[in-house]
Design a protein around this motif. Structure first.
Motif: not given
Ligand SMILES: [Zn+2]
Length: 234
Positions: A130-132, A117-119, A182-186
């Motif tokens: 969607p992290h928000m 989660y990121r505000s 440098d990552h997998v974003h789901l």
């Molecule tokens: Zn992401």
């Protein structure tokens, strides 16, 4: 009898009832634009996490703890680096999908710092992501694979896409927001969740000084465990 069962039910808050500073950071119910100019309404209902210890002890699924979705560094608003912390209630749904993804990969799935989660106030929150919504995870390692190569990222992206049409991934590449290198974003998109314990009968304005909250109902398994053994009926 054991500490393991003493985890309290998670507290659900209506972010309209939080103090001014938190409301200005979490922006409950506000519209937010994505890179294509489409508008998305930010989540309103959050789990309130009172302490790091509770975040560590709270499992959302067998292999994912609440703390894994709340790890942030100094890029997050200072108020949200302290406890209590707030996470949109849809995070449990994300954890469920990640649990399925873990099984499909046959290996442990590790979420990066700032990868849950990121505000809206987080320095990486540029346009709706969607992290928000608490519905995205950046995974930097799966089993012993560090996800920094095109081959590794594409392999696991494919596993995620085969698993469910609900899961969205970012293709390998170097454009921030559109790609990941440098990552997998789901993510599950702009999914919001209204907890069953919440009544939606009130207007959006904060009500006097009476914060609204509810505690999540006990998990079925915990209820079962608290029943006296002896009845075999299901
Ligand atoms: Zn992401």
């Amino acid at each position: 009898m054991s500490d393991a069962h003493e985890v309290p039910n998670l507290k659900v808050v209506d972010a309209f009832d939080l103090d001014d500073e938190l409301r200005s950071i979490l922006k409950p119910g506000e519209m937010n634009r994505d890179a294509q100019g489409r508008r998305h309404r930010l989540p309103r209902y959050f789990y309130e996490v009172p302490s790091h210890e509770l975040a560590l002890r709270t499992r959302l699924t067998p292999h994912f703890g609440l703390n894994e979705f709340t790890l942030v560094d100094l890029k997050e608003a200072p108020r949200l680096q302290e406890f209590p912390r707030y996470v949109p209630c849809a995070v449990r749904t994300l954890a469920f999908y990640l649990e399925q993804f873990r099984s499909a990969c046959g290996a442990s799935v590790h979420i990066a710092v700032n990868g849950g989660y990121r505000s809206p106030a987080h320095k990486l929150s540029l346009g709706s992501t969607p992290h928000m919504w608490g519905t995205a995870a950046d995974v930097y390692r799966i089993g012993s694979s560090i996800l920094k190569t095109k081959e590794a990222i594409e392999k696991f992206n494919e596993i995620a896409e085969d698993l469910s049409d609900d899961l969205h991934v970012l293709p390998y590449g170097h454009v921030t927001g559109d790609n990941a290198d440098d990552h997998v974003h789901l993510d599950l998109g702009y999914l919001t969740l209204i907890p069953r314990e919440i009544s939606e009968d009130r207007m959006e304005q904060p009500q006097e000084n009476r914060p609204r909250f509810a505690f999540e109902d006990r998990r079925r398994k915990e209820r079962r465990n608290s029943v006296i053994v002896g009845s075999d009926t299901e």
